[in-house]
Scaffold this motif. Sequence first.
Motif, PDB file in Angstrom:
ATOM      1  N   PHE A  29       0.819  -1.213   0.000  1.00 22.38           N
ATOM      2  CA  PHE A  29       0.000   0.000   0.000  1.00 22.38           C
ATOM      3  C   PHE A  29       0.848   1.257   0.000  1.00 22.38           C
ATOM      4  CE2 PHE A  29      -3.490   2.769   0.737  1.00 22.38           C
ATOM      5  CZ  PHE A  29      -3.060   3.710   1.657  1.00 22.38           C
ATOM      6  N   SER A  30       1.825   1.322   0.887  1.00 21.86           N
ATOM      7  CA  SER A  30       2.590   2.555   1.051  1.00 21.86           C
ATOM      8  C   SER A  30       3.432   2.889  -0.169  1.00 21.86           C
ATOM      9  CB  SER A  30       3.486   2.460   2.290  1.00 21.86           C
ATOM     10  OG  SER A  30       4.407   1.404   2.143  1.00 21.86           O
ATOM     11  N   ALA A  31       3.615   1.932  -1.067  1.00 21.71           N
ATOM     12  CA  ALA A  31       4.420   2.173  -2.267  1.00 21.71           C
ATOM     13  C   ALA A  31       3.573   2.343  -3.516  1.00 21.71           C
ATOM     14  CB  ALA A  31       5.393   1.009  -2.468  1.00 21.71           C
ATOM     15  N   SER A  32       2.275   2.392  -3.366  1.00 29.78           N
ATOM     16  CA  SER A  32       1.381   2.388  -4.517  1.00 29.78           C
ATOM     17  C   SER A  32       0.577   3.666  -4.646  1.00 29.78           C
ATOM     18  CB  SER A  32       0.396   1.218  -4.400  1.00 29.78           C
ATOM     19  OG  SER A  32       1.061  -0.015  -4.332  1.00 29.78           O
ATOM     20  N   THR A  33       0.379   4.059  -5.900  1.00 31.82           N
ATOM     21  CA  THR A  33      -0.596   5.103  -6.177  1.00 31.82           C
ATOM     22  C   THR A  33      -1.988   4.543  -5.916  1.00 31.82           C
ATOM     23  OG1 THR A  33       0.771   6.244  -7.818  1.00 31.82           O
ATOM     24  CG2 THR A  33      -1.614   6.514  -8.007  1.00 31.82           C
ATOM     25  N   MET A  34      -2.826   5.345  -5.324  1.00 32.91           N
ATOM     26  CA  MET A  34      -4.205   4.953  -5.061  1.00 32.91           C
ATOM     27  C   MET A  34      -5.148   5.895  -5.799  1.00 32.91           C
ATOM     28  SD  MET A  34      -3.986   2.321  -3.151  1.00 32.91           S
ATOM     29  CE  MET A  34      -5.715   2.167  -2.707  1.00 32.91           C
ATOM     30  N   GLY A 100      -1.777  -1.110 -10.243  1.00 36.12           N
ATOM     31  CA  GLY A 100      -1.498  -2.456 -10.687  1.00 36.12           C
ATOM     32  C   GLY A 100      -0.016  -2.744 -10.809  1.00 36.12           C
ATOM     33  N   PRO A 101       0.321  -3.978 -11.171  1.00 39.80           N
ATOM     34  CA  PRO A 101       1.726  -4.409 -11.212  1.00 39.80           C
ATOM     35  C   PRO A 101       2.561  -3.747 -12.291  1.00 39.80           C
ATOM     36  CG  PRO A 101       0.297  -6.098 -12.123  1.00 39.80           C
ATOM     37  CD  PRO A 101      -0.600  -5.055 -11.526  1.00 39.80           C
ATOM     38  N   PHE A 102       1.935  -3.156 -13.285  1.00 44.05           N
ATOM     39  CA  PHE A 102       2.678  -2.536 -14.376  1.00 44.05           C
ATOM     40  C   PHE A 102       2.799  -1.034 -14.222  1.00 44.05           C
ATOM     41  CE2 PHE A 102       2.949  -6.500 -16.388  1.00 44.05           C
ATOM     42  CZ  PHE A 102       1.709  -7.115 -16.364  1.00 44.05           C
ATOM     43  N   SER A 105       0.188   4.369 -16.591  1.00 46.09           N
ATOM     44  CA  SER A 105       0.467   4.707 -17.986  1.00 46.09           C
ATOM     45  C   SER A 105       0.445   6.197 -18.223  1.00 46.09           C
ATOM     46  CB  SER A 105      -0.552   4.017 -18.900  1.00 46.09           C
ATOM     47  OG  SER A 105      -1.857   4.490 -18.624  1.00 46.09           O
ATOM     48  N   THR A 106      -0.119   6.947 -17.283  1.00 43.13           N
ATOM     49  CA  THR A 106      -0.174   8.401 -17.392  1.00 43.13           C
ATOM     50  C   THR A 106       0.394   9.005 -16.117  1.00 43.13           C
ATOM     51  OG1 THR A 106      -2.395   8.496 -16.456  1.00 43.13           O
ATOM     52  CG2 THR A 106      -2.224   8.291 -18.851  1.00 43.13           C
ATOM     53  N   SER A 107       0.745  10.268 -16.170  1.00 38.25           N
ATOM     54  CA  SER A 107       1.349  10.908 -15.006  1.00 38.25           C
ATOM     55  C   SER A 107       0.395  10.954 -13.826  1.00 38.25           C
ATOM     56  CB  SER A 107       1.831  12.312 -15.358  1.00 38.25           C
ATOM     57  OG  SER A 107       0.746  13.107 -15.815  1.00 38.25           O
ATOM     58  N   ILE A 112      -8.272   3.326 -16.063  1.00 35.17           N
ATOM     59  CA  ILE A 112      -8.740   2.145 -15.341  1.00 35.17           C
ATOM     60  C   ILE A 112      -7.696   1.044 -15.373  1.00 35.17           C
ATOM     61  CG2 ILE A 112     -10.398   0.252 -15.447  1.00 35.17           C
ATOM     62  CD1 ILE A 112     -12.545   2.285 -16.186  1.00 35.17           C
ATOM     63  N   ASN A 113      -7.048   0.868 -16.496  1.00 35.56           N
ATOM     64  CA  ASN A 113      -6.069  -0.213 -16.643  1.00 35.56           C
ATOM     65  C   ASN A 113      -4.785   0.024 -15.850  1.00 35.56           C
ATOM     66  OD1 ASN A 113      -7.781  -1.660 -18.309  1.00 35.56           O
ATOM     67  ND2 ASN A 113      -6.917  -0.818 -20.191  1.00 35.56           N
ATOM     68  N   ASP A 114      -4.637   1.207 -15.270  1.00 35.19           N
ATOM     69  CA  ASP A 114      -3.475   1.467 -14.413  1.00 35.19           C
ATOM     70  C   ASP A 114      -3.602   0.751 -13.076  1.00 35.19           C
ATOM     71  OD1 ASP A 114      -3.267   4.944 -15.435  1.00 35.19           O
ATOM     72  OD2 ASP A 114      -2.345   3.143 -16.297  1.00 35.19           O
TER      73      ASP A 114
END
Length: 128
Positions: A29-34, A100-102, A105-107, A112-114
């Motif tokens: 969580f702490s390393a992810s964009t939400m 997500g794991p990848f 895709s945008t700044s 949704i696919n992010d």
Amino acid sequence: QVQLVESGGGLVQAGGSLRLSCVVSGPTFSASTMGWFRQAPGKEREFVSSISWSGRSVYYVDSVKGRFTISRENAENTVYLQMNSLKPEDTAVYYCAGEGPFGCSTSGCTEINDYGFWGQGTQVTVSS
């Protein structure tokens, strides 16, 4: 297994406020964009707001700028969406999402696919 659980939705009159919460279980969580998305009846799911892992970068869809505020508390694995000056057009199911794991895709991580992890959604209804 990552799980996201939203709460805080409800029925409010136009001009009112609600605060949505999303508690995340999982080690990243702490390393992810939400992000927060919403879906109104008969419409596609749309981006509302996102916040970087540090909290220093936030993005909003134009229609909520100045009214909604996203924040996060990494120590509590929680992301918030403070919604003020609510309008009937804000009525929708609101979903919390985790990067997500990848990656993004945008700044602003606005696609949704992010996102690879989703909550079950919480209903927000704004009456006129």
